[in-house]
Design an enzyme around this catalytic site. Structure first.
Site, PDB file in Angstrom:
ATOM      1  CE1 TYR A 125       3.166 -16.026 -15.115  1.00 28.68           C
ATOM      2  CE2 TYR A 125       3.794 -14.712 -13.217  1.00 28.68           C
ATOM      3  CZ  TYR A 125       2.919 -14.984 -14.243  1.00 28.68           C
ATOM      4  OH  TYR A 125       1.796 -14.221 -14.408  1.00 28.68           O
ATOM      5  CG  ASP A 144      -9.348  -0.439  15.178  1.00 24.68           C
ATOM      6  OD1 ASP A 144      -8.704   0.538  15.592  1.00 24.68           O
ATOM      7  OD2 ASP A 144      -9.720  -0.567  14.002  1.00 24.68           O
ATOM      8  CD  GLU A 199      -5.945  -3.188  13.668  1.00 26.53           C
ATOM      9  OE1 GLU A 199      -6.308  -2.949  14.840  1.00 26.53           O
ATOM     10  OE2 GLU A 199      -6.737  -3.435  12.752  1.00 26.53           O
TER      11      GLU A 199
END
Lengths: 387, 387
Positions: free
Chosen positions: B106, B259, B207
């Site tokens: 911006y 996982d 995780e």
């Protein structure tokens, strides 16, 4: 190797949960022993049983209840699921476990093998998808009049806080004004936090984590004695409960700062009222007195005597054109009673007229000091908020 | 009202950034004043200039450089953008600002109006999309040999830490073992953290945030003197840099728990090596010695003499069938040299053979104590990790 950590606060919370579960389920046991019909009485979580209490400004469940009977073919499966879930949670409370809802799904997931009345081999899964076990957990929450956190069920949390206060959590006292450049990540069970010394005049809830960090780093909460909180987007339960407690127990006004767009308004709405689908949570998670501080349409365009904070050129460079989805969302929000105040009607009408969105970063790009030391204090001092 | 907060650590960091920018850009000024050709020399961020250093185990940029010339029609726009970005960052450093990359976009976004050689009115936007300003920022980072954090550019952060250590951040000393049920949210600029007393034997990177909270709450890091970190999914830069520093400066081994699926392996890969597209970051953000602790295929199915941690029935209830996308991801990962060790080949082959995934919550559902006090310590003690 040291002994496993003992947390008295958690042990006491477990006892409360265990007692309430004992109270509710001992009735079922009595029915079983005396040969009465087995049934669970559960407040209805339907939309038709969801009431907006305009006095308190919160959504809550009405008085309708459903009876879940063991000997009803249509209800037997859900009855079984409810007891499976209750027994898993009860065991977890006793065994000092801290399950997550994903855990609970796995803990209960198995196949029940049995023979039917004709001696035929039958199999029935307790549940297949987490949506099923989650729904049963919600039934249990309303049935027990507890939230999952009261049952020591943890979840992912992304809320952060810094500011002029000390709290007690677990065995520790944490000074939220002595965290350096970092912040305190709010725990899953915010009801177990004890508020100690508080030297703050208001709470500023910031939608975006990066803006929270900017305001923290530039010393906003030090200059204007305050508590700075972020939910990092869509706020989770713990952040909402934490903010509610700051408002309710400490009497601190809560201002919400988001992007100027329907998604920002929705974030505000979640803090203020909560989700219609989960009204039983709102009774404890919502902060009905929360005020929408900005960024508002009149900050961008001005209104009446109020001058805009942006110049023509800044508007040209910063404004994002609203998309169809934004317009649809805005019209959706207009339907909710807490968006039907005069100020909100004006805000939404202005948005629908201008079809313009503005990100909070666009204001920050005018200088972080402008945002922190001019825009925000001016808005608060002149009561230039929407509610 | 108190004076604005002064942070010496930040002021010193600003000075370093300012000096390096002065050094680089004063050369450009000299060229301008002596009438020489204006050009910027920037290391190439292309894939062909990206090298995997097998000794150090990190990705890094090679020696190829590009010259960005002001008087080259194809480069003039990018040259302008680079100087716009540099001047914004420089001003922010001087003015004690803490911009975000969205801010920078911006701050620089405007239209340059000029007349061309024929006197015609022309307009040129500095940039339209953030992708453009981000790319220019990356050019500046490699050109200056600094990361954005060294230039006091903040970003959204979701990393958390608890454990047996004290750190200094800003003006404060924070005891990461005294945070109750909550955690310390890692700052955007982890290089400014000073490690004080550390009484830990390893770092466990988890995780999932919810699993991090479970292990924290059950006292894992107290029982096994350690530092517990989560990146809450795909880790951000600050979390990666923080973990790298724990490994490099304190010599603590780093174990990653995810996982059991290609997405989990990818998270591990990001901690260990980083992104090929952003190799210049990896030199400082990656932890090449990080080890994949689990959940591994042999934890689920056993291998050789190793017994599985799951029974037949648990496997039946917990295993999720791999999808096509998982298979594709696994085959993609096999191409990277750091997945071409014998152990990783075995792991990925086993996955492709079994087509089975397992969530860490499935292990936690066997009892949080099983996960925290049996599975994890056993894996660490028997060196049952993959690297």
């Amino acid at each position: 190797m040291p002994e496993a950590y003992q947390d008295k606060i958690d042990l006491e919370a477990r006892k409360r949960g265990i007692n309430i579960m004992n109270g509710t389920f001992s009735k079922l046991l009595e029915s079983l022993e005396s040969g009465k019909e087995l049934k669970l009485v559960i407040p209805k979580r339907t939309l038709t049983n969801t009431i907006f209490d305009p006095e308190k400004g919160i959504l809550k469940l009405g008085v309708s209840k459903l009876e879940r009977r063991f000997l009803d073919m249509n209800e037997a499966r859900r009855f079984m699921q409810t007891l499976v879930m209750a027994s898993i949670i009860y065991r977890a409370l006793i065994e000092n476990e801290y399950p997550t809802i994903r855990d609970l799904y796995y803990r209960g997931k198995h196949t029940i093998v049995y023979r039917d009345l004709e001696g035929k081999h039958r199999e029935e899964n307790t549940w297949d998808e987490q949506a099923e076990s989650d729904a049963v957990l919600r039934d249990l929450e309303v049935m027990l009049g507890l939230l999952r956190e009261d049952l020591m069920i943890l979840s992912k949390e992304k809320g952060k806080v810094v500011g002029n206060m000390r709290i007690r959590s677990g065995n520790d006292v944490i000074d939220l004004s002595k965290l350096g450049h970092g912040a305190y990540a709010i725990e899953s069970t915010p009801d177990l936090i004890e508020f100690l010394d508080v030297d703050a005049e208001f709470v500023l809830v910031v939608e975006k984590d990066a803006v929270f960090q900017q305001l923290h780093r530039v010393g906003f909460w030090q200059k204007y004695k305050s508590i700075l909180v972020t939910g990092a987007g869509q706020p989770d339960r713990a952040t909402r409960r934490f903010v509610r407690r700051l408002n309710e127990e400490l009497g601190l006004p809560v201002y919400v700062l988001t992007d100027s767009d329907p998604y920002g308004w929705y974030i505000y709405s979640v803090f203020k009222v909560g989700s219609i689908q989960l009204s039983y949570e709102s009774e404890r998670l919502a902060t009905p007195k929360a005020k929408f501080l900005g960024v508002s349409m009149s900050d961008i365009f001005g209104h009446g005597r109020k001058k805009p904070y942006l110049t023509d050129e800044e508007r040209r460079n910063y404004i994002i054109k609203a998309k169809e989805l934004d317009i649809r969302r805005a019209k959706e929000l207009m339907k909710y009673s807490w968006f039907q105040t005069n100020l909100w009607k004006r805000e939404i009408d202005m948005f629908l007229d201008k079809k313009a969105k503005l990100e909070i970063e666009a204001l920050a790009s005018k200088g972080l000091r402008f945002l922190a030391f001019q825009y925000l204090p001016e808005k608060i001092q002149t009561h230039d908020w929407i509610e």
